[in-house]
Design a protein around this motif. Structure first.
Motif, PDB file in Angstrom:
ATOM      1  N   LEU A 149      44.274 -17.105  25.060  1.00 30.34           N
ATOM      2  CA  LEU A 149      45.358 -16.456  24.328  1.00 30.34           C
ATOM      3  C   LEU A 149      44.867 -15.408  23.334  1.00 30.34           C
ATOM      4  CD1 LEU A 149      47.557 -19.591  23.699  1.00 30.34           C
ATOM      5  CD2 LEU A 149      47.830 -17.842  25.463  1.00 30.34           C
ATOM      6  N   GLY A 150      43.563 -15.219  23.281  1.00 31.43           N
ATOM      7  CA  GLY A 150      43.014 -14.234  22.356  1.00 31.43           C
ATOM      8  C   GLY A 150      43.084 -14.678  20.908  1.00 31.43           C
ATOM      9  N   LEU A 151      43.120 -15.983  20.673  1.00 35.80           N
ATOM     10  CA  LEU A 151      43.195 -16.507  19.311  1.00 35.80           C
ATOM     11  C   LEU A 151      41.805 -16.881  18.820  1.00 35.80           C
ATOM     12  CD1 LEU A 151      46.248 -18.929  19.533  1.00 35.80           C
ATOM     13  CD2 LEU A 151      46.143 -16.750  18.328  1.00 35.80           C
ATOM     14  N   PRO A 152      41.474 -16.530  17.590  1.00 37.91           N
ATOM     15  CA  PRO A 152      40.212 -17.014  17.031  1.00 37.91           C
ATOM     16  C   PRO A 152      40.265 -18.530  16.885  1.00 37.91           C
ATOM     17  CG  PRO A 152      41.323 -15.490  15.505  1.00 37.91           C
ATOM     18  CD  PRO A 152      42.227 -15.694  16.674  1.00 37.91           C
ATOM     19  N   ALA A 153      39.142 -19.170  17.110  1.00 41.66           N
ATOM     20  CA  ALA A 153      39.074 -20.635  17.023  1.00 41.66           C
ATOM     21  C   ALA A 153      39.548 -21.127  15.658  1.00 41.66           C
ATOM     22  CB  ALA A 153      37.655 -21.111  17.307  1.00 41.66           C
ATOM     23  N   SER A 154      39.251 -20.359  14.599  1.00 43.59           N
ATOM     24  CA  SER A 154      39.635 -20.772  13.247  1.00 43.59           C
ATOM     25  C   SER A 154      41.155 -20.776  13.055  1.00 43.59           C
ATOM     26  CB  SER A 154      39.000 -19.834  12.221  1.00 43.59           C
ATOM     27  OG  SER A 154      39.448 -18.503  12.439  1.00 43.59           O
ATOM     28  N   GLU A 155      41.883 -20.025  13.852  1.00 45.72           N
ATOM     29  CA  GLU A 155      43.329 -19.913  13.708  1.00 45.72           C
ATOM     30  C   GLU A 155      44.083 -20.787  14.706  1.00 45.72           C
ATOM     31  OE1 GLU A 155      46.363 -16.202  13.977  1.00 45.72           O
ATOM     32  OE2 GLU A 155      44.316 -15.747  13.365  1.00 45.72           O
ATOM     33  N   PHE A 156      43.378 -21.290  15.699  1.00 42.89           N
ATOM     34  CA  PHE A 156      44.030 -21.976  16.811  1.00 42.89           C
ATOM     35  C   PHE A 156      44.827 -23.199  16.360  1.00 42.89           C
ATOM     36  CE2 PHE A 156      44.221 -25.054  20.252  1.00 42.89           C
ATOM     37  CZ  PHE A 156      44.845 -24.292  21.225  1.00 42.89           C
ATOM     38  N   ASP A 157      44.232 -24.085  15.581  1.00 41.31           N
ATOM     39  CA  ASP A 157      44.922 -25.320  15.183  1.00 41.31           C
ATOM     40  C   ASP A 157      46.204 -25.034  14.411  1.00 41.31           C
ATOM     41  OD1 ASP A 157      43.096 -26.969  16.440  1.00 41.31           O
ATOM     42  OD2 ASP A 157      41.857 -27.227  14.639  1.00 41.31           O
ATOM     43  N   ARG A 158      46.147 -24.070  13.512  1.00 39.71           N
ATOM     44  CA  ARG A 158      47.340 -23.728  12.726  1.00 39.71           C
ATOM     45  C   ARG A 158      48.449 -23.204  13.637  1.00 39.71           C
ATOM     46  NH1 ARG A 158      49.525 -19.329  10.797  1.00 39.71           N
ATOM     47  NH2 ARG A 158      47.790 -17.954  11.298  1.00 39.71           N
ATOM     48  N   ARG A 159      48.094 -22.321  14.560  1.00 37.51           N
ATOM     49  CA  ARG A 159      49.080 -21.762  15.492  1.00 37.51           C
ATOM     50  C   ARG A 159      49.631 -22.841  16.425  1.00 37.51           C
ATOM     51  NH1 ARG A 159      49.467 -16.038  16.360  1.00 37.51           N
ATOM     52  NH2 ARG A 159      48.677 -15.079  14.472  1.00 37.51           N
ATOM     53  N   LEU A 160      48.756 -23.742  16.856  1.00 40.66           N
ATOM     54  CA  LEU A 160      49.197 -24.831  17.733  1.00 40.66           C
ATOM     55  C   LEU A 160      50.169 -25.744  16.991  1.00 40.66           C
ATOM     56  CD1 LEU A 160      49.036 -26.314  20.445  1.00 40.66           C
ATOM     57  CD2 LEU A 160      47.069 -27.561  19.528  1.00 40.66           C
ATOM     58  N   ASP A 161      49.872 -26.088  15.746  1.00 33.95           N
ATOM     59  CA  ASP A 161      50.777 -26.928  14.960  1.00 33.95           C
ATOM     60  C   ASP A 161      52.145 -26.262  14.800  1.00 33.95           C
ATOM     61  OD1 ASP A 161      48.797 -28.837  14.703  1.00 33.95           O
ATOM     62  OD2 ASP A 161      48.248 -28.244  12.645  1.00 33.95           O
ATOM     63  N   ALA A 162      52.146 -24.970  14.515  1.00 37.10           N
ATOM     64  CA  ALA A 162      53.412 -24.236  14.371  1.00 37.10           C
ATOM     65  C   ALA A 162      54.176 -24.203  15.697  1.00 37.10           C
ATOM     66  CB  ALA A 162      53.145 -22.811  13.870  1.00 37.10           C
ATOM     67  N   ALA A 163      53.450 -24.015  16.794  1.00 36.29           N
ATOM     68  CA  ALA A 163      54.094 -23.984  18.109  1.00 36.29           C
ATOM     69  C   ALA A 163      54.692 -25.347  18.456  1.00 36.29           C
ATOM     70  CB  ALA A 163      53.087 -23.560  19.172  1.00 36.29           C
ATOM     71  N   MET A 164      53.957 -26.411  18.156  1.00 36.49           N
ATOM     72  CA  MET A 164      54.467 -27.752  18.461  1.00 36.49           C
ATOM     73  C   MET A 164      55.702 -28.061  17.612  1.00 36.49           C
ATOM     74  SD  MET A 164      52.651 -28.884  20.952  1.00 36.49           S
ATOM     75  CE  MET A 164      52.703 -27.180  21.467  1.00 36.49           C
ATOM     76  N   ALA A 165      55.708 -27.600  16.362  1.00 30.12           N
ATOM     77  CA  ALA A 165      56.883 -27.799  15.505  1.00 30.12           C
ATOM     78  C   ALA A 165      58.077 -27.013  16.050  1.00 30.12           C
ATOM     79  CB  ALA A 165      56.565 -27.372  14.071  1.00 30.12           C
ATOM     80  N   GLN A 166      57.830 -25.779  16.498  1.00 25.55           N
ATOM     81  CA  GLN A 166      58.917 -24.982  17.072  1.00 25.55           C
ATOM     82  C   GLN A 166      59.438 -25.636  18.349  1.00 25.55           C
ATOM     83  OE1 GLN A 166      57.934 -21.067  18.515  1.00 25.55           O
ATOM     84  NE2 GLN A 166      60.051 -20.385  18.428  1.00 25.55           N
ATOM     85  N   TRP A 167      58.525 -26.102  19.190  1.00 30.85           N
ATOM     86  CA  TRP A 167      58.920 -26.756  20.444  1.00 30.85           C
ATOM     87  C   TRP A 167      59.764 -27.988  20.157  1.00 30.85           C
ATOM     88  CZ3 TRP A 167      55.035 -29.173  24.444  1.00 30.85           C
ATOM     89  CH2 TRP A 167      55.664 -29.324  25.686  1.00 30.85           C
ATOM     90  N   GLU A 168      59.339 -28.786  19.190  1.00 28.55           N
ATOM     91  CA  GLU A 168      60.090 -29.984  18.835  1.00 28.55           C
ATOM     92  C   GLU A 168      61.472 -29.627  18.288  1.00 28.55           C
ATOM     93  OE1 GLU A 168      59.638 -34.010  16.144  1.00 28.55           O
ATOM     94  OE2 GLU A 168      57.856 -32.835  16.635  1.00 28.55           O
ATOM     95  N   ALA A 169      61.554 -28.574  17.460  1.00 24.87           N
ATOM     96  CA  ALA A 169      62.845 -28.165  16.900  1.00 24.87           C
ATOM     97  C   ALA A 169      63.791 -27.667  17.998  1.00 24.87           C
ATOM     98  CB  ALA A 169      62.632 -27.071  15.854  1.00 24.87           C
ATOM     99  N   VAL A 170      63.282 -26.884  18.926  1.00 24.75           N
ATOM    100  CA  VAL A 170      64.127 -26.384  20.016  1.00 24.75           C
ATOM    101  C   VAL A 170      64.576 -27.538  20.900  1.00 24.75           C
ATOM    102  CG1 VAL A 170      64.144 -24.965  22.117  1.00 24.75           C
ATOM    103  CG2 VAL A 170      63.170 -24.055  20.002  1.00 24.75           C
ATOM    104  N   THR A 171      63.673 -28.455  21.189  1.00 26.47           N
ATOM    105  CA  THR A 171      64.003 -29.619  22.018  1.00 26.47           C
ATOM    106  C   THR A 171      65.047 -30.492  21.307  1.00 26.47           C
ATOM    107  OG1 THR A 171      61.821 -29.589  23.014  1.00 26.47           O
ATOM    108  CG2 THR A 171      63.065 -31.609  23.225  1.00 26.47           C
ATOM    109  N   ALA A 172      64.860 -30.711  20.010  1.00 30.82           N
ATOM    110  CA  ALA A 172      65.814 -31.538  19.253  1.00 30.82           C
ATOM    111  C   ALA A 172      67.174 -30.869  19.189  1.00 30.82           C
ATOM    112  CB  ALA A 172      65.278 -31.788  17.843  1.00 30.82           C
ATOM    113  N   ALA A 173      67.214 -29.550  19.060  1.00 33.35           N
ATOM    114  CA  ALA A 173      68.480 -28.820  19.011  1.00 33.35           C
ATOM    115  C   ALA A 173      69.219 -28.927  20.339  1.00 33.35           C
ATOM    116  CB  ALA A 173      68.243 -27.358  18.653  1.00 33.35           C
TER     117      ALA A 173
END
Length: 180
Positions: A149-173
């Motif tokens: 995805l062209g993400l630096p390793a240092s940024e990956f976990d933060r972006r993944l956490d945000a993506a999982m939160a967005q996925w959960e919110a969309v799924t819950a909605a």
């Protein structure tokens, strides 16, 4: 190992995943299937001698790249996914002759069960969150997902956490029980 036995062994996952990724990226499932197989056929001289887990990961990444590209999501946005390279025409012709043949799994049947609600939500995520959620769903290791995805390793976990939160919110909605 020859390509045909590898495909036979992985077909139970390959065709349903092509259908689900086609849904997630707005691509035709058969196109995702055929073009991924053609790219795999073209790369098999380098992959044939690799361990099965390496070949399986490459097939998974080819499916994602192809679905993203065929669905028109390969354009760089806030991240820079690697677009799938179109396989040469000879690879497409060869891929059509490989067994097992395409069986047209019905994506709506696959996605109808309650447990598939998170997968139905994938098209509603922003592009980076969708890519991260897809790679997480497919169990792609972070070490392979970040460069894809062209993400630096240092940024990956933060972006993944945000993506999982967005996925959960969309799924819950949508009335789901949360993302996996």
């Amino acid at each position: 190992m020859a390509l045909a036995p590898f495909l036979v062994r992985h077909d139970a996952l390959l065709q349903p995943r092509a259908a689900i990724l086609g849904h997630a990226y707005g691509a035709g499932a058969h196109d995702v299937f055929l073009l991924s197989r053609a790219a795999l056929w073209d790369r098999w001289p380098q992959l044939g001698g690799a361990p099965d887990d390496v070949r399986s990961l490459e097939l998974t990444m080819l499916l994602v790249r192809t679905a993203r590209s065929v669905g028109g999501h390969a354009t760089p946005g806030s991240h820079r996914p690697r677009p799938a390279q179109p396989p040469p025409p000879r690879a497409v012709l060869a891929a059509r002759s490989l067994e097992p043949a395409w069986r047209h799994p019905d994506p709506w049947r696959l996605l109808a069960v309650r447990a598939a609600r998170p997968l139905r939500a994938l098209p509603h995520l922003d592009p980076l969150a969708r890519d991260l959620a897809v790679l997480r769903w497919l169990d792609v290791p972070a070490a392979d997902a970040a460069p894809e995805l062209g993400l630096p390793a240092s940024e990956f976990d933060r972006r993944l956490d945000a993506a999982m939160a967005q996925w959960e919110a969309v799924t819950a909605a949508a009335g789901g029980a949360g993302a996996p």
